[in-house]
Design a protein around this motif. Sequence first.
Motif, short mmCIF file in Angstrom:
data_model
loop_
_atom_site.label_atom_id
_atom_site.label_comp_id
_atom_site.label_asym_id
_atom_site.label_seq_id
_atom_site.Cartn_x
_atom_site.Cartn_y
_atom_site.Cartn_z
N PHE A 158 -65.86 27.87 114.16
CA PHE A 158 -65.24 28.88 113.32
C PHE A 158 -64.98 28.32 111.93
O PHE A 158 -64.89 27.11 111.73
N VAL A 159 -64.91 29.26 110.99
CA VAL A 159 -64.71 28.92 109.58
C VAL A 159 -63.41 29.56 109.13
O VAL A 159 -63.14 30.72 109.45
N SER A 160 -62.59 28.80 108.42
CA SER A 160 -61.28 29.29 108.00
C SER A 160 -61.30 29.67 106.52
O SER A 160 -61.63 28.85 105.66
N VAL A 161 -60.96 30.93 106.26
CA VAL A 161 -60.90 31.41 104.87
C VAL A 161 -59.47 31.92 104.63
O VAL A 161 -59.19 33.11 104.75
N PRO A 162 -58.54 30.99 104.35
CA PRO A 162 -57.15 31.40 104.21
C PRO A 162 -56.89 32.23 102.95
O PRO A 162 -57.44 31.93 101.89
N THR A 163 -56.05 33.25 103.10
CA THR A 163 -55.64 34.03 101.93
C THR A 163 -54.19 33.73 101.57
O THR A 163 -53.64 34.29 100.63
N ALA A 164 -53.55 32.86 102.35
CA ALA A 164 -52.17 32.45 102.07
C ALA A 164 -52.03 30.99 102.49
O ALA A 164 -52.58 30.57 103.50
N ALA A 165 -51.29 30.23 101.67
CA ALA A 165 -51.10 28.79 101.94
C ALA A 165 -49.80 28.60 102.71
O ALA A 165 -48.92 27.86 102.30
N SER A 166 -49.66 29.28 103.85
CA SER A 166 -48.35 29.37 104.49
C SER A 166 -48.01 28.22 105.44
O SER A 166 -46.84 28.01 105.75
N HIS A 167 -49.00 27.51 105.96
CA HIS A 167 -48.76 26.34 106.84
C HIS A 167 -50.06 25.60 107.10
O HIS A 167 -51.14 26.13 106.77
N ASP A 168 -49.98 24.41 107.70
CA ASP A 168 -51.20 23.61 107.82
C ASP A 168 -52.08 24.03 109.00
O ASP A 168 -53.14 23.42 109.23
N GLY A 169 -51.68 25.08 109.72
CA GLY A 169 -52.54 25.63 110.78
C GLY A 169 -53.84 26.20 110.22
O GLY A 169 -54.81 26.36 110.96
N ILE A 170 -53.89 26.48 108.93
CA ILE A 170 -55.12 27.03 108.34
C ILE A 170 -56.25 26.00 108.31
O ILE A 170 -57.39 26.34 108.06
N VAL A 171 -55.89 24.74 108.57
CA VAL A 171 -56.89 23.66 108.55
C VAL A 171 -56.94 22.91 109.88
O VAL A 171 -57.93 22.25 110.19
#
Length: 348
Positions: A111-124
Amino acid sequence: MFAKSTWIKLPRNVLVGHGVLDDVGTAVAELSLGGTPLLVTSPTPDDLAGDRLRAQFDGAETVTVDTASFAAVGEIVEAAEAAGATFLVALGGGKPIDLAKMAADELGVGFVSVPTAASHDGIVSGRSSIPEGDTRHSVAADPPLAVIADTEIMANAPWALTTAGCADIISNYTAVKDWRLARRLKNVEYSEYAAALSEMTAEMLVDNADSIKRGLEESSWVVSKALVSSGVAMSIAGSSRPASGAEHLFSHQLDRIAESPALHGHQVGVGSIMTEFLHSGAQGQWRSIRNALEAIDAPTTAADLGIDDETVIEALTTAHTIRDRYTILGDGVNEEAAVEVATFTGVI
Ligand SMILES: NC(=O)C1=CN([C@@H]2O[C@H](COP(=O)(O)OP(=O)(O)OC[C@H]3O[C@@H](n4cnc5c(N)ncnc54)[C@H](OP(=O)(O)O)[C@@H]3O)[C@@H](O)[C@H]2O)C=CC1
Ligand SMILES: O=C(CO)COP(=O)(O)O
Ligand SMILES: [Zn+2]
């Protein structure tokens, strides 16, 4: 005989910057995944950026999720199977990203992560956190194959999400202290590389606090890079230990018991003030943590979180029961001690 081995799973392509949303297709093509993805998003990110993403993936179907749940993971798995998707692309905050992360794990695809909010490190990271009933499951999965963080989009997200991401990073200080303590007392597996990277990430964010201001796109740049770095620390460790200690246990417990929990990063930040006090006492570093949080506009008190004092004390005294992770909370902080730390640090 030397019998150690390690397997570090990291994102291969990381793009951070203004307008990089339009480079998702290129970054993905470079991974040679083949086939067509399923796009996973939630309503607001879909409105904001869904069409720009769809334009890069001919024929890709979209699943839009409203709430995070295991049922939603199941729906994504079904939709991906029905569409014959060979990988997932998640667009949004932590909710669609965590759901896609878990679904990809179940499907055995990337899967590829395209975060629209920098809300926590779970996006990476390679951890998924899914609410179920009055609890929340933190599940291990693979980290994203690529992360594409568009600072222009993130800068327009609600400011509180950005300060929550910052506070999640500042909490790395106490997470690493807990990890070292657990190594000394319980001989838990420990990586000095991961610990050093995690601490340095927090240090750099605090050093750059001047660039973290509402309305400034550079804030999203500084935070996104820190979130990537923190995610890499977790990948090196093979666990969330470098970024999740007692302050996270406190936050997870608030998620369970508070009537209206605050943002993850905001809760761990307040937790970090108190667990730093427990680590180093009245003359220790807790003021530095509080000042760092204040400097980036993050909550430092129960009132700022919108949570009453009693609930904060209950969370602090019961947080050690959340999971089998040894921290400064040991086998529990009693009520008297909890009231003292929360009062002394001004949290209540
Ligand atoms: N894996 C991990 O380590 C962790 C995972 N989590 C999980 O992540 C989730 C929380 O993360 P969070 O990012 O706060 O959650 P969300 O994805 O729910 O995003 C928060 C809110 O912001 C909206 N939003 C997202 N991007 C934008 C934007 N650019 N502009 C305007 N609004 C925007 C969302 O809209 P909409 O409602 O339409 O989606 C939502 O209302 C939870 O599901 C939690 O379990 C939390 C902590 C750690
Ligand atoms: O939030 C995290 C790190 O910042 C992940 O931690 P958990 O393993 O506690 O879910
Ligand atoms: Zn966190």
